[in-house]
Design a protein around this motif. Sequence first.
Motif, PDB file in Angstrom:
ATOM      1  N   SER A  26       1.144  -8.732   1.664  1.00  0.00           N
ATOM      2  CA  SER A  26       1.586  -8.347   0.332  1.00  0.00           C
ATOM      3  C   SER A  26       1.638  -9.555  -0.596  1.00  0.00           C
ATOM      4  O   SER A  26       1.550 -10.701  -0.160  1.00  0.00           O
ATOM      5  CB  SER A  26       2.959  -7.665   0.397  1.00  0.00           C
ATOM      6  N   GLY A  39       2.249  -5.833  -4.610  1.00  0.00           N
ATOM      7  CA  GLY A  39       1.129  -5.063  -4.100  1.00  0.00           C
ATOM      8  C   GLY A  39       0.827  -5.458  -2.674  1.00  0.00           C
ATOM      9  O   GLY A  39       1.403  -6.416  -2.134  1.00  0.00           O
ATOM     10  N   THR A  40      -0.065  -4.690  -2.068  1.00  0.00           N
ATOM     11  CA  THR A  40      -0.504  -4.962  -0.701  1.00  0.00           C
ATOM     12  C   THR A  40      -2.020  -4.913  -0.654  1.00  0.00           C
ATOM     13  O   THR A  40      -2.681  -4.425  -1.576  1.00  0.00           O
ATOM     14  CB  THR A  40       0.045  -3.916   0.293  1.00  0.00           C
ATOM     15  N   PHE A  41      -2.547  -5.425   0.438  1.00  0.00           N
ATOM     16  CA  PHE A  41      -3.959  -5.248   0.765  1.00  0.00           C
ATOM     17  C   PHE A  41      -3.978  -4.391   2.015  1.00  0.00           C
ATOM     18  O   PHE A  41      -3.405  -4.759   3.044  1.00  0.00           O
ATOM     19  CB  PHE A  41      -4.647  -6.598   0.999  1.00  0.00           C
ATOM     20  N   LEU A  65     -10.614  -7.255  -0.613  1.00  0.00           N
ATOM     21  CA  LEU A  65      -9.915  -7.254  -1.895  1.00  0.00           C
ATOM     22  C   LEU A  65      -9.970  -5.902  -2.605  1.00  0.00           C
ATOM     23  O   LEU A  65      -9.088  -5.593  -3.408  1.00  0.00           O
ATOM     24  CB  LEU A  65     -10.472  -8.358  -2.787  1.00  0.00           C
ATOM     25  N   VAL A  68      -6.817  -3.507  -2.518  1.00  0.00           N
ATOM     26  CA  VAL A  68      -5.571  -3.826  -3.211  1.00  0.00           C
ATOM     27  C   VAL A  68      -4.851  -2.535  -3.591  1.00  0.00           C
ATOM     28  O   VAL A  68      -5.478  -1.550  -4.009  1.00  0.00           O
ATOM     29  CB  VAL A  68      -5.821  -4.716  -4.449  1.00  0.00           C
ATOM     30  N   ASN A  69      -3.528  -2.533  -3.433  1.00  0.00           N
ATOM     31  CA  ASN A  69      -2.744  -1.336  -3.696  1.00  0.00           C
ATOM     32  C   ASN A  69      -1.415  -1.740  -4.328  1.00  0.00           C
ATOM     33  O   ASN A  69      -0.551  -2.306  -3.651  1.00  0.00           O
ATOM     34  CB  ASN A  69      -2.505  -0.564  -2.401  1.00  0.00           C
ATOM     35  N   THR A  70      -1.265  -1.460  -5.623  1.00  0.00           N
ATOM     36  CA  THR A  70      -0.010  -1.717  -6.332  1.00  0.00           C
ATOM     37  C   THR A  70       0.677  -0.413  -6.711  1.00  0.00           C
ATOM     38  O   THR A  70       1.615  -0.413  -7.506  1.00  0.00           O
ATOM     39  CB  THR A  70      -0.250  -2.553  -7.601  1.00  0.00           C
ATOM     40  N   ASP A  76      -4.816  -1.305 -10.179  1.00  0.00           N
ATOM     41  CA  ASP A  76      -5.649  -1.688  -9.037  1.00  0.00           C
ATOM     42  C   ASP A  76      -7.103  -1.856  -9.459  1.00  0.00           C
ATOM     43  O   ASP A  76      -7.775  -2.817  -9.057  1.00  0.00           O
ATOM     44  CB  ASP A  76      -5.549  -0.657  -7.913  1.00  0.00           C
ATOM     45  N   LEU A  79      -7.464  -5.091 -11.289  1.00  0.00           N
ATOM     46  CA  LEU A  79      -7.437  -6.224 -10.356  1.00  0.00           C
ATOM     47  C   LEU A  79      -8.788  -6.429  -9.665  1.00  0.00           C
ATOM     48  O   LEU A  79      -9.125  -7.554  -9.290  1.00  0.00           O
ATOM     49  CB  LEU A  79      -6.345  -6.024  -9.305  1.00  0.00           C
ATOM     50  N   ARG A  80      -9.572  -5.387  -9.522  1.00  0.00           N
ATOM     51  CA  ARG A  80     -10.885  -5.488  -8.872  1.00  0.00           C
ATOM     52  C   ARG A  80     -11.955  -6.089  -9.793  1.00  0.00           C
ATOM     53  O   ARG A  80     -13.015  -6.497  -9.324  1.00  0.00           O
ATOM     54  CB  ARG A  80     -11.328  -4.109  -8.384  1.00  0.00           C
ATOM     55  N   PHE A  85      -9.977 -10.349  -9.233  1.00  0.00           N
ATOM     56  CA  PHE A  85     -10.636 -10.640  -7.960  1.00  0.00           C
ATOM     57  C   PHE A  85     -12.156 -10.704  -8.041  1.00  0.00           C
ATOM     58  O   PHE A  85     -12.789 -11.296  -7.183  1.00  0.00           O
ATOM     59  CB  PHE A  85     -10.223  -9.627  -6.892  1.00  0.00           C
TER      60      PHE A  85
END
Length: 185
Positions: A26, A39-41, A65, A68-70, A76, A79-80, A85
């Motif tokens: 996380s 968030g987590t991966f 990557l 990713v999960n927020t 998300d 973030l990609r 990322f």
Amino acid sequence: MTITTETHPQYIAGTWKLDPAHSTVSFSVKHLMISKVRGTFDIVDATIVTAENPADSTIEATIDLASVNTNLADRDNHLRTGDFFKIDEFPTATFRSHGLIANGDDFTLEGELTLRGVTKPITLKGEFGGVITDGYGQTKAAASATTKINRHDFGVSWNAALEAGGVTLGDDVTISLDLQVVLQK
């Protein structure tokens, strides 16, 4: 002090694989200068080789990557993108260790994190949870660790100014690991 079987009678040399059902990678970052976004991966792979001399042990991990999960799909997806990322060009982040120092259950793990094609040294501080054989006869070990990185060091510099002053995101990202691994037979 290096970990030894005298200080850790549970220590087992061997190859261990991540148990993803019982592990979490996380992160958190300051948001709006008043709170944190977490968030987590969800897709992570790791192999740990514990050597006869524990100081010679190695860890290699890969984070997908795109996983990713927020808990917010729009965030998300952002973030990609290239703002963060840039997964079209850099779909994974990797970690490779190169030094372990342990004192009882506490440890320091030195290594290199590669994110967006940039490799930087990081230090993880953690705690060894122990070793146990589960009800299925699998030998499992656990540890938790944290580190803090500056996202700009890895080319992740997107931000937005706030009307009231300040910016949307902080510079420092805390990465937290809660890992369970399975000894390979």
